[in-house]
Design a protein around this motif. Sequence first.
Motif, short mmCIF file in Angstrom:
data_model
loop_
_atom_site.label_atom_id
_atom_site.label_comp_id
_atom_site.label_asym_id
_atom_site.label_seq_id
_atom_site.Cartn_x
_atom_site.Cartn_y
_atom_site.Cartn_z
N ILE A 78 0.67 -1.12 0.04
CA ILE A 78 -0.11 0.05 0.06
C ILE A 78 0.93 1.44 0.19
O ILE A 78 0.54 2.26 -0.59
CB ILE A 78 -0.95 -0.02 1.13
N MET A 79 2.07 1.27 0.89
CA MET A 79 2.66 2.43 0.81
C MET A 79 3.51 2.66 -0.49
O MET A 79 3.67 3.70 -0.92
CB MET A 79 3.65 2.44 1.98
N LEU A 80 3.86 1.55 -1.17
CA LEU A 80 4.66 1.58 -2.33
C LEU A 80 3.79 2.20 -3.45
O LEU A 80 4.13 3.08 -4.24
CB LEU A 80 5.32 0.47 -2.87
N ARG A 81 2.35 1.89 -3.57
CA ARG A 81 1.44 2.06 -4.61
C ARG A 81 1.25 3.69 -4.20
O ARG A 81 0.93 4.41 -5.08
CB ARG A 81 0.13 1.27 -4.44
N LYS A 82 1.26 4.01 -2.87
CA LYS A 82 0.81 5.46 -2.60
C LYS A 82 1.94 6.42 -3.18
O LYS A 82 1.69 7.34 -3.61
CB LYS A 82 0.65 5.68 -1.06
N GLN A 83 3.16 5.72 -2.83
CA GLN A 83 4.68 6.70 -3.09
C GLN A 83 4.47 6.68 -4.66
O GLN A 83 4.80 7.97 -5.10
CB GLN A 83 5.53 5.93 -2.57
N MET A 84 3.98 5.78 -5.41
CA MET A 84 4.08 5.67 -6.79
C MET A 84 3.03 6.52 -7.54
O MET A 84 2.99 6.68 -8.86
CB MET A 84 4.50 4.28 -7.43
N GLY A 85 2.10 7.09 -6.80
CA GLY A 85 1.06 8.04 -7.25
C GLY A 85 -0.03 7.00 -7.78
O GLY A 85 -0.87 7.58 -8.70
N SER A 86 -0.39 5.88 -7.44
CA SER A 86 -1.52 5.12 -7.67
C SER A 86 -2.93 6.09 -7.35
O SER A 86 -3.16 6.56 -6.34
CB SER A 86 -1.54 3.58 -6.89
N THR A 87 -3.73 5.86 -8.24
CA THR A 87 -5.06 6.68 -8.16
C THR A 87 -5.90 5.89 -7.11
O THR A 87 -6.90 6.24 -6.21
CB THR A 87 -5.60 6.89 -9.30
N ASP A 88 -5.58 4.61 -6.94
CA ASP A 88 -6.63 3.51 -6.16
C ASP A 88 -5.55 2.60 -5.51
O ASP A 88 -5.41 1.54 -6.07
CB ASP A 88 -7.69 2.92 -7.11
N ILE A 89 -5.13 2.99 -4.46
CA ILE A 89 -4.23 2.18 -3.78
C ILE A 89 -4.81 0.62 -3.25
O ILE A 89 -3.76 -0.08 -3.16
CB ILE A 89 -3.41 2.95 -2.65
N TYR A 90 -5.71 0.61 -3.15
CA TYR A 90 -6.40 -0.60 -2.69
C TYR A 90 -6.77 -1.64 -3.78
O TYR A 90 -7.65 -2.71 -3.75
CB TYR A 90 -7.65 -0.43 -1.69
N ALA A 91 -6.90 -1.16 -5.12
CA ALA A 91 -7.62 -1.75 -6.23
C ALA A 91 -6.94 -3.39 -6.31
O ALA A 91 -7.85 -4.30 -6.74
CB ALA A 91 -7.01 -1.20 -7.49
N PHE A 92 -5.88 -3.57 -5.91
CA PHE A 92 -5.35 -4.86 -5.78
C PHE A 92 -5.84 -5.98 -4.85
O PHE A 92 -5.89 -7.21 -5.10
CB PHE A 92 -3.72 -4.87 -5.76
N TYR A 93 -6.20 -5.43 -3.78
CA TYR A 93 -6.57 -6.20 -2.66
C TYR A 93 -7.61 -7.41 -2.78
O TYR A 93 -6.99 -8.48 -2.26
CB TYR A 93 -7.11 -5.01 -1.59
N PRO A 94 -8.70 -7.18 -3.41
CA PRO A 94 -9.56 -8.48 -3.49
C PRO A 94 -8.67 -9.32 -4.25
O PRO A 94 -9.18 -10.74 -3.86
CB PRO A 94 -10.74 -7.74 -4.17
N TYR A 95 -7.94 -9.10 -5.30
CA TYR A 95 -7.47 -10.09 -5.98
C TYR A 95 -6.30 -10.61 -5.33
O TYR A 95 -6.30 -12.02 -5.66
CB TYR A 95 -6.58 -9.51 -7.33
N MET A 96 -5.56 -9.86 -4.60
CA MET A 96 -4.52 -10.52 -3.79
C MET A 96 -5.07 -11.67 -2.79
O MET A 96 -4.53 -12.73 -2.66
CB MET A 96 -3.95 -9.13 -3.14
N LEU A 97 -6.17 -11.27 -2.02
CA LEU A 97 -6.65 -12.46 -1.31
C LEU A 97 -7.22 -13.51 -1.89
O LEU A 97 -6.87 -14.58 -1.35
CB LEU A 97 -7.96 -11.67 -0.52
#
Length: 189
Positions: A150-169
Amino acid sequence: MAKVWKWSVVIFLLTGLLLHHEEDMMNAMMETPYLVFDLVTTVILSACLWGGFLNIIEKTGFMNYLSFLLKPLLRLIYGPILDQENVYAYLSSNVVANLLGLGSLATLSGIKAFQRLNELNRLSNRPSREMLTLVIVNTAGLCLFPSSLIMLRKQMGSTDIYAFYPYMLLIAVTIIIIGLIVQRVIDHE
């Protein structure tokens, strides 16, 4: 793999030169150290922050509560080996650290758990079922709060930092289930 990397770099450099993108290539080479420094700093500071939280969780006794809640699931996955001395403590702290997204810190308890399981292994020429289970569960990367990602996605400027979460689970749970089924079938247990 080293040859693939080496030839890829040569091809990319030649392509950039042939297409007259020298300035873009030079800018990328000059910006890369700063990007790497920022990423490394973020990862290290994140590990320190969450390592501190893990220490707080351990010192307050909350780790024992989480371990108690996980005991039925761990017994289902690992079996009666949990009754052995220190195995339950190492395995539960490893699972809790992984679930909290503390992968690098979970490695320490995972190594200790693996060493203890290796001591209890009756077959010296191959890993026990419990050792393989530990590898499968850790490799799947099941995490309820992936703080570093989450921190890396935020730092790299992701517009939706949680988009990966359901797929990851979904992927992590699927890997664990399929891995454990295959391991049990191969071991005939």
